[in-house]
Design a protein around this motif. Structure first.
Motif, PDB file in Angstrom:
ATOM      1  N   ARG A   1      10.502  20.161 -14.169  1.00 27.76           N
ATOM      2  CA  ARG A   1       9.730  20.186 -12.912  1.00 27.76           C
ATOM      3  C   ARG A   1      10.704  19.962 -11.757  1.00 27.76           C
ATOM      4  O   ARG A   1      11.315  18.902 -11.640  1.00 27.76           O
ATOM      5  N   ARG A   2      10.798  20.945 -10.884  1.00 27.05           N
ATOM      6  CA  ARG A   2      11.785  20.896  -9.807  1.00 27.05           C
ATOM      7  C   ARG A   2      11.173  20.227  -8.566  1.00 27.05           C
ATOM      8  O   ARG A   2      11.035  20.840  -7.506  1.00 27.05           O
ATOM      9  N   LEU A   3      10.841  18.962  -8.721  1.00 25.48           N
ATOM     10  CA  LEU A   3      10.198  18.226  -7.641  1.00 25.48           C
ATOM     11  C   LEU A   3      11.152  17.284  -6.922  1.00 25.48           C
ATOM     12  O   LEU A   3      10.873  16.870  -5.794  1.00 25.48           O
TER      13      LEU A   3
ATOM     14  N   VAL B   1       0.840  -1.205   0.000  1.00 24.30           N
ATOM     15  CA  VAL B   1       0.000   0.000   0.000  1.00 24.30           C
ATOM     16  C   VAL B   1       0.872   1.251   0.000  1.00 24.30           C
ATOM     17  O   VAL B   1       0.574   2.234  -0.696  1.00 24.30           O
ATOM     18  N   MET B   2       1.960   1.227   0.773  1.00 32.58           N
ATOM     19  CA  MET B   2       2.870   2.377   0.766  1.00 32.58           C
ATOM     20  C   MET B   2       3.503   2.563  -0.615  1.00 32.58           C
ATOM     21  O   MET B   2       3.704   3.695  -1.066  1.00 32.58           O
ATOM     22  N   ALA B   3       3.810   1.463  -1.289  1.00 27.90           N
ATOM     23  CA  ALA B   3       4.357   1.564  -2.642  1.00 27.90           C
ATOM     24  C   ALA B   3       3.343   2.191  -3.592  1.00 27.90           C
ATOM     25  O   ALA B   3       3.690   3.050  -4.417  1.00 27.90           O
ATOM     26  N   LEU B   4       2.086   1.777  -3.493  1.00 27.94           N
ATOM     27  CA  LEU B   4       1.041   2.353  -4.340  1.00 27.94           C
ATOM     28  C   LEU B   4       0.826   3.826  -4.034  1.00 27.94           C
ATOM     29  O   LEU B   4       0.661   4.645  -4.943  1.00 27.94           O
ATOM     30  N   ALA B   5       0.809   4.171  -2.742  1.00 22.27           N
ATOM     31  CA  ALA B   5       0.614   5.567  -2.364  1.00 22.27           C
ATOM     32  C   ALA B   5       1.781   6.427  -2.846  1.00 22.27           C
ATOM     33  O   ALA B   5       1.572   7.560  -3.304  1.00 22.27           O
ATOM     34  N   THR B   6       2.998   5.901  -2.759  1.00 20.41           N
ATOM     35  CA  THR B   6       4.163   6.619  -3.288  1.00 20.41           C
ATOM     36  C   THR B   6       3.994   6.875  -4.775  1.00 20.41           C
ATOM     37  O   THR B   6       4.267   7.983  -5.274  1.00 20.41           O
ATOM     38  N   THR B   7       3.532   5.852  -5.505  1.00 23.63           N
ATOM     39  CA  THR B   7       3.343   5.984  -6.949  1.00 23.63           C
ATOM     40  C   THR B   7       2.283   7.016  -7.277  1.00 23.63           C
ATOM     41  O   THR B   7       2.469   7.862  -8.174  1.00 23.63           O
ATOM     42  N   ALA B   8       1.154   6.959  -6.576  1.00 27.20           N
ATOM     43  CA  ALA B   8       0.079   7.918  -6.835  1.00 27.20           C
ATOM     44  C   ALA B   8       0.551   9.347  -6.595  1.00 27.20           C
ATOM     45  O   ALA B   8       0.259  10.259  -7.380  1.00 27.20           O
ATOM     46  N   ALA B   9       1.283   9.565  -5.509  1.00 26.00           N
ATOM     47  CA  ALA B   9       1.785  10.907  -5.209  1.00 26.00           C
ATOM     48  C   ALA B   9       2.838  11.336  -6.229  1.00 26.00           C
ATOM     49  O   ALA B   9       2.917  12.517  -6.593  1.00 26.00           O
ATOM     50  N   MET B  10       3.647  10.391  -6.703  1.00 21.08           N
ATOM     51  CA  MET B  10       4.681  10.710  -7.686  1.00 21.08           C
ATOM     52  C   MET B  10       4.080  11.250  -8.975  1.00 21.08           C
ATOM     53  O   MET B  10       4.689  12.090  -9.661  1.00 21.08           O
ATOM     54  N   LEU B  11       2.900  10.763  -9.329  1.00 18.76           N
ATOM     55  CA  LEU B  11       2.274  11.191 -10.581  1.00 18.76           C
ATOM     56  C   LEU B  11       1.668  12.586 -10.487  1.00 18.76           C
ATOM     57  O   LEU B  11       1.239  13.140 -11.504  1.00 18.76           O
ATOM     58  N   SER B  12       1.613  13.149  -9.293  1.00 15.45           N
ATOM     59  CA  SER B  12       1.102  14.517  -9.136  1.00 15.45           C
ATOM     60  C   SER B  12       2.142  15.521  -9.630  1.00 15.45           C
ATOM     61  O   SER B  12       3.344  15.355  -9.374  1.00 15.45           O
ATOM     62  N   PRO B  13       1.711  16.576 -10.318  1.00 15.34           N
ATOM     63  CA  PRO B  13       2.671  17.585 -10.784  1.00 15.34           C
ATOM     64  C   PRO B  13       2.990  18.632  -9.729  1.00 15.34           C
ATOM     65  O   PRO B  13       3.752  19.569 -10.000  1.00 15.34           O
ATOM     66  N   LEU B  14       2.435  18.505  -8.546  1.00 18.16           N
ATOM     67  CA  LEU B  14       2.531  19.541  -7.529  1.00 18.16           C
ATOM     68  C   LEU B  14       3.616  19.228  -6.503  1.00 18.16           C
ATOM     69  O   LEU B  14       3.976  18.068  -6.282  1.00 18.16           O
ATOM     70  N   ARG B  15       4.097  20.279  -5.843  1.00 20.10           N
ATOM     71  CA  ARG B  15       5.113  20.108  -4.817  1.00 20.10           C
ATOM     72  C   ARG B  15       4.587  19.276  -3.658  1.00 20.10           C
ATOM     73  O   ARG B  15       5.318  18.448  -3.109  1.00 20.10           O
ATOM     74  N   ARG B  16       3.333  19.482  -3.284  1.00 23.42           N
ATOM     75  CA  ARG B  16       2.803  18.703  -2.167  1.00 23.42           C
ATOM     76  C   ARG B  16       2.715  17.219  -2.519  1.00 23.42           C
ATOM     77  O   ARG B  16       2.786  16.378  -1.636  1.00 23.42           O
TER      78      ARG B  16
END
Length: 601
Positions: free
Chosen positions: A217-219, A163-178
């Motif tokens: 993108r400076r993420l 689940v942590m791996a999936l959540a990391t992936t979902a957040a990675m696909l966001s273009p935002l700093r948060r």
């Protein structure tokens, strides 16, 4: 949208993209799994599940938050464990509120709900059509590893780390700093639960670098800053200082965190270097990150930079680790499992190609498809080397399978002739998931056996199961017993055991294996050395059957054939599939007079 078919109606509209649809799918699935529990049983599924229950019981019973040792394994020293209290937290809370049985039943399903919400976030950021999204919501049941890991009573750490791996992936696909900050938090939690996630977290960091290289993108600095900060915080919050500075290589160490910090520093400096308006300049800046982080890790981690299992005792490699299928590469798996692992690349590549064919990606989603494809492909390659990593690879493959199903299944179902229509429909499912090919290959497993399947093949396993609760009627003592059943014995009784299958504690593990795979004299010597009160075996256990294949007159065969020596006294009523003997009180003195070491206790 990637699907060119009808996108109207319940199964292709806004409802399936909503959080309510996720909850509905979860409720339907969970209700079915819970309804089956009275027939399947309310017991933990594996030795690790039993040990997780022991960890939570001990903590709720007063054992320190900082102490995850198992003190009834090899007492009084106990067994050192690398497990994280983070996994204990929700289970302990549930058990405290609704009781042990229902806590173990519901917590894995709650982790599944978290996984489904992360999957939803991924699919939304890919711009899937309603039809493809609908397939994606239900497709997890077609990936063989997912339902079992998230089943009621499966309370081990594999579900939470996925689940942590999936959540990391979902957040990675966001273009935002948060999103980058959230990805760092989830990745740090993933690593705090299991350091095995480190290669894939490194891939996530590389993908942030790819976004900087291609899109400016400076993420990356924000991801690495979050990863470093939360890795430090979670380590300090869940690990005693002595362990962080100790000899173990299987947890996040100061060397890892320092390497993360060096990478953060270099990633933060990079955008301010000259020529960052050109791809070549950005590439040069990104090169500073590994050039600083890798030497730091190698110097500070030393031997821990290598595989922690590389230092295993040869006895454990031969009789234990070499038979743990989840830790082995695909070429050492049964045919059906090997095919399951290899086949996953078909929906990955097929789904990605079909989804993007002819500009089929949703507007602006092509970059996310590429990022997810690279990460999923990396997870697939990792799973070929370590089978248990296939759980994460299968989750990440679901969006590609959903795209493939949505693009091909309507055409297959539109074929007017029955037989071709059924064949085409089956063919689509064969391409989209590994379930069908795994099932079709299952009959080949006994024809092409592997060592992991052949545990005890030369000494057939006795039929029947062992009720270890019967041992509770004996006066509590120390049991010399094969390792696979040891955690269940601890959970059902007040006894202690010499060893269970946890790699930090090699000496007791080697001695236990030697006791059963060696001679009767080895059995007597080791029982005396540890001061064992009982010898207990389950004749139907696969590890006990494996020891019976050892050359010579091994102790396991002797015990199975009722030809035990005089110093072992059979316990009345425990002479069926589960057999127990008392160790004669004078055996320790006899062995000492023969010149063996004094007891370890």
């Amino acid at each position: 949208m990637i699907v060119r078919g009808n996108d109207r109606g319940l199964f292709a509209g806004d409802f399936l993209r909503s959080a309510s649809a996720v909850v509905l799918v979860w409720l339907l699935y969970s209700g079915l799994r819970l309804a089956l529990l009275p027939f399947l049983g309310w017991n933990p599924q594996s030795a690790d599940d039993w040990t997780r229950l022991l960890e939570v019981r001990d903590w709720l019973g007063g054992q320190s938050w900082w102490d995850v040792s198992q003190h009834r394994m090899n007492p009084p020293q106990g067994f050192s464990m690398h497990w994280s209290r983070l996994v204990d937290l929700p289970l302990a809370a549930a058990i405290a509120v609704i009781g042990e049985r229902w806590g173990m039943a519901l917590v894995p399903l709650l982790w599944l709900l978290g996984g489904l919400f992360a999957l939803r976030a991924i699919m939304l950021r890919l711009g899937l059509s309603g039809l493809a999204y609908g397939f994606g919501l239900f497709a997890f049941v077609l990936f063989p590893l997912v339902p079992g890991v998230f089943a009621p009573m499966a309370i081990d750490h594999h579900g939470p780390q996925a689940v942590m791996a999936l959540a990391t992936t979902a957040a990675m696909l966001s273009p935002l700093r948060r999103g980058a900050l959230a990805a760092g938090l989830f990745a740090a939690t993933w690593l705090a639960i299991s350091l095995e996630g480190l290669p894939l977290v490194a891939v996530v960091a590389a993908l942030y670098g790819l976004r900087y290289l291609g899109e400016e993108r400076r993420l990356l600095p924000w991801f690495l800053l979050s990863l470093t900060s939360f890795a430090l915080l979670l380590s300090l919050a869940t690990r005693p200082n002595a362990e962080l500075l100790g000899p173990w290589c299987d947890i996040l160490l100061p060397g890892h965190i320092t390497a993360f910090a060096m990478a953060t520093l270099m990633a933060g400096i990079g955008p301010f270097l000259p020529f960052q308006h050109t791809p070549a300049g950005r590439l040069a800046a990104l090169a500073l990150v590994p050039l600083a982080a890798l030497p730091t890790a190698l110097v500070l981690l030393g031997p821990c930079a290598a595989n922690p299992m590389a230092a295993l005792d040869p006895v454990l490699m031969q009789w234990w680790h070499g038979y743990i299928g989840e830790g082995l590469p695909f070429w050492r798996q049964p045919v059906s499992t090997a095919l399951m692992l290899v086949w996953l690349v078909v929906p990955l590549v097929g789904g990605y190609w079909l989804a993007g064919r002819g500009g089929g990606f949703a507007d602006g989603a092509g970059g996310n498809w590429l990022l997810l494809f690279v990460l999923a492909l990396a997870a697939w390659l990792y799973s070929l080397l370590v089978m248990r990593e296939a759980l994460i690879a299968q989750w990440l493959a679901i969006p590609f399978a959903a795209a493939l199903l949505a693009l091909l299944l309507p055409g297959a179902r539109a074929i007017p002739s029955l037989v071709p229509r059924l064949a085409a429909t089956l063919g689509v499912f064969v391409l989209a998931t590994p379930l069908v090919v795994t099932a079709m290959a299952k009959p080949l497993d006994p024809l092409l056996p592997t060592p992991t399947m052949a545990r005890g093949a030369a000494a057939p396993v006795v039929a029947g199961s062992c009720d270890f609760a019967r041992l509770a009627g004996l006066k509590p003592g120390l049991l010399l017993t094969p390792m696979d059943d040891a955690p269940e014995i601890l959970a059902r009784t007040q006894h202690s055991v010499i060893a269970a299958s946890y790699h930090r504690n090699q000496r007791p593990m080697v001695d236990t294996i030697t006791a059963f795979s060696g001679s009767a004299d080895d059995l007597r010597r080791i029982a005396a050395d540890y001061g064992a009160n009982y010898v207990a075996v389950c004749l139907s256990a696969s590890d006990f059957a494996l020891y019976r294949t050892a050359p010579g007159d091994n102790a396991a065969t002797m015990l199975a054939s009722d030809s035990q020596p005089a110093w072992l006294v059979p316990v009345a009523g425990l002479d069926g599939v589960l057999r127990v003997w008392r160790v004669a009180p004078d055996v320790t003195q006899q062995v000492r007079r023969a010149g063996t070491p004094a007891p370890r206790r």
